[in-house]
Motif scaffolding. Structure first.
Motif, PDB file in Angstrom:
ATOM      1  N   LEU A 151       0.944  -2.017  -0.029  1.00 61.97           N
ATOM      2  CA  LEU A 151      -0.031   0.354   0.263  1.00 61.97           C
ATOM      3  C   LEU A 151       0.754   1.394   0.073  1.00 61.97           C
ATOM      4  O   LEU A 151       0.468   2.482  -0.940  1.00 61.97           O
ATOM      5  CB  LEU A 151      -1.190  -0.088   1.089  1.00 61.97           C
ATOM      6  N   VAL A 152       2.121   1.105   0.694  1.00 63.17           N
ATOM      7  CA  VAL A 152       2.878   2.156   0.670  1.00 63.17           C
ATOM      8  C   VAL A 152       3.116   2.488  -0.371  1.00 63.17           C
ATOM      9  O   VAL A 152       3.326   3.766  -1.436  1.00 63.17           O
ATOM     10  CB  VAL A 152       3.814   2.141   1.582  1.00 63.17           C
ATOM     11  N   ALA A 153       3.640   1.928  -1.541  1.00 58.53           N
ATOM     12  CA  ALA A 153       4.585   1.548  -3.000  1.00 58.53           C
ATOM     13  C   ALA A 153       3.954   2.551  -3.742  1.00 58.53           C
ATOM     14  O   ALA A 153       4.553   3.107  -4.407  1.00 58.53           O
ATOM     15  CB  ALA A 153       4.581   0.278  -3.347  1.00 58.53           C
ATOM     16  N   VAL A 154       2.132   1.699  -3.361  1.00 52.83           N
ATOM     17  CA  VAL A 154       1.293   2.182  -4.472  1.00 52.83           C
ATOM     18  C   VAL A 154       0.618   3.735  -4.179  1.00 52.83           C
ATOM     19  O   VAL A 154       0.571   4.349  -5.314  1.00 52.83           O
ATOM     20  CB  VAL A 154       0.025   1.686  -4.622  1.00 52.83           C
ATOM     21  N   THR A 155       0.801   4.085  -2.835  1.00 54.15           N
ATOM     22  CA  THR A 155       0.647   5.148  -2.174  1.00 54.15           C
ATOM     23  C   THR A 155       1.602   6.488  -2.845  1.00 54.15           C
ATOM     24  O   THR A 155       0.822   8.221  -2.571  1.00 54.15           O
ATOM     25  CB  THR A 155      -0.600   5.793  -1.122  1.00 54.15           C
ATOM     26  N   TRP A 156       2.408   5.882  -2.380  1.00 55.78           N
ATOM     27  CA  TRP A 156       3.366   7.113  -2.196  1.00 55.78           C
ATOM     28  C   TRP A 156       4.237   7.689  -3.907  1.00 55.78           C
ATOM     29  O   TRP A 156       4.774   8.562  -4.729  1.00 55.78           O
ATOM     30  CB  TRP A 156       4.307   6.569  -1.553  1.00 55.78           C
ATOM     31  N   TRP A 157       4.386   6.195  -4.786  1.00 54.95           N
ATOM     32  CA  TRP A 157       5.185   5.976  -5.769  1.00 54.95           C
ATOM     33  C   TRP A 157       4.596   5.791  -7.257  1.00 54.95           C
ATOM     34  O   TRP A 157       4.804   5.980  -7.807  1.00 54.95           O
ATOM     35  CB  TRP A 157       6.479   4.921  -5.840  1.00 54.95           C
ATOM     36  N   GLY A 158       3.375   5.492  -6.724  1.00 55.43           N
ATOM     37  CA  GLY A 158       2.695   5.241  -7.933  1.00 55.43           C
ATOM     38  C   GLY A 158       2.059   6.385  -8.865  1.00 55.43           C
ATOM     39  O   GLY A 158       1.164   7.235  -8.158  1.00 55.43           O
ATOM     40  N   SER A 159       1.134   6.236  -9.824  1.00 56.59           N
ATOM     41  CA  SER A 159       0.968   6.921 -10.596  1.00 56.59           C
ATOM     42  C   SER A 159      -0.533   7.243 -10.215  1.00 56.59           C
ATOM     43  O   SER A 159      -1.134   6.028 -10.149  1.00 56.59           O
ATOM     44  CB  SER A 159       1.351   7.369 -12.141  1.00 56.59           C
ATOM     45  N   ALA A 160      -1.265   8.640 -11.363  1.00 61.58           N
ATOM     46  CA  ALA A 160      -2.567   8.918 -10.827  1.00 61.58           C
ATOM     47  C   ALA A 160      -3.365   7.533 -11.084  1.00 61.58           C
ATOM     48  O   ALA A 160      -3.918   6.957 -10.582  1.00 61.58           O
ATOM     49  CB  ALA A 160      -2.995   9.834 -11.427  1.00 61.58           C
ATOM     50  N   GLN A 161      -2.930   7.307 -12.077  1.00 60.00           N
ATOM     51  CA  GLN A 161      -3.698   6.056 -12.808  1.00 60.00           C
ATOM     52  C   GLN A 161      -3.331   4.798 -12.257  1.00 60.00           C
ATOM     53  O   GLN A 161      -4.625   3.919 -11.948  1.00 60.00           O
ATOM     54  CB  GLN A 161      -3.245   6.215 -14.634  1.00 60.00           C
ATOM     55  N   VAL A 162      -2.731   4.423 -11.806  1.00 57.31           N
ATOM     56  CA  VAL A 162      -2.367   3.031 -10.914  1.00 57.31           C
ATOM     57  C   VAL A 162      -2.653   3.407  -9.750  1.00 57.31           C
ATOM     58  O   VAL A 162      -3.621   2.011  -9.062  1.00 57.31           O
ATOM     59  CB  VAL A 162      -0.530   3.312 -10.749  1.00 57.31           C
TER      60      VAL A 162
END
Length: 234
Positions: A151-162
């Motif tokens: 969840l940290v990886a997605v919320t902090w480094w993921g693009s808006a689309q991801v």
């Protein structure tokens, strides 16, 4: 302070709904994860995490004292709370586990349908962090840490689309995954199951509780799915 401000900005901001293609694609992926025997045993750990977290949340809300949570490698779990052995609080605590994933999925669907897909991810991360302090075994600790790291990886480094696609996929998984553990109870009645405990607490037959919990999870899936499908632009 700047970090907290940035987290708050991301968590409370709104995002445009993804396309209908993304919403339907994430629904198909979630359905496959729930349906395929090769994927479900692994994915079920996430449902168990929410299941036990739901027990814990309702226990605290009804005035019981939480004594710890255990998550096991066979996808089972145990939440221990201290308080009156009978009464509405105990009944609510016992009933919360199987309906918890569907209720959380419904809440997530409501938020994502209103443009708060990223906020859903941050809320899930907060809930995982709160569970962390109550975990009492090594496998449970590992499960929570892996979930939190993802969840940290997605919320902090993921693009808006991801981030949007991830929020929709997780929401679909919670909605579609909630009924399956209840259906599995029909094939393996256990005196230690939540419906069996509810039967002892209320003198209502176990099968009635299974059917009631199943009906609730199906209802949350239908309502939550309708919210997700209605949100995107054509």
């Amino acid at each position: 302070m700047e970090l907290l401000t940035e987290i708050w900005r991301r968590a409370t901001g709104t995002q445009p709904a993804p396309s209908s293609t993304v919403v339907l694609a994430t629904a198909v992926v979630a359905a496959l994860v729930v349906a395929l025997p090769q994927l479900w045993p692994l994915a079920r750990h996430a449902i168990t995490l929410v299941h036990e977290g739901s027990h814990a949340t309702v226990a605290v809300l009804t005035g019981r004292r939480l004594a710890g949570i255990r998550l096991h490698s066979d996808t089972s779990g145990l939440t221990v709370s201290v308080g009156r052995p009978r009464g509405p609080g105990m009944v609510a605590t016992a009933a919360a586990g199987y309906i918890g994933p569907g209720v959380l999925g419904l809440a997530a669907a409501w938020l994502t349908s209103r443009g708060h897909a990223v906020g859903v991810l941050w809320i899930l991360l907060l809930l995982v962090a709160l569970m962390l302090v109550q975990i009492r075994n090594w496998f449970g600790l590992w499960s929570v840490l892996v979930t939190g790291a993802a969840l940290v990886a997605v919320t902090w480094w993921g693009s808006a689309q991801v981030q949007a696609a991830s929020a929709y996929a997780i929401t679909w998984f919670l909605l579609l995954g909630a009924p399956r553990p209840v259906l599995e109870l029909l094939g393996r009645r256990s005196p230690g199951s939540d419906p069996a405990l509810l039967a002892r607490l209320t003198h209502v037959p176990t099968m009635v509780w299974i059917l009631l919990l199943g009906a609730i999870t199906v209802a949350t899936a239908v309502v939550g799915g309708s919210l997700l499908i209605a949100a995107p632009l054509p």
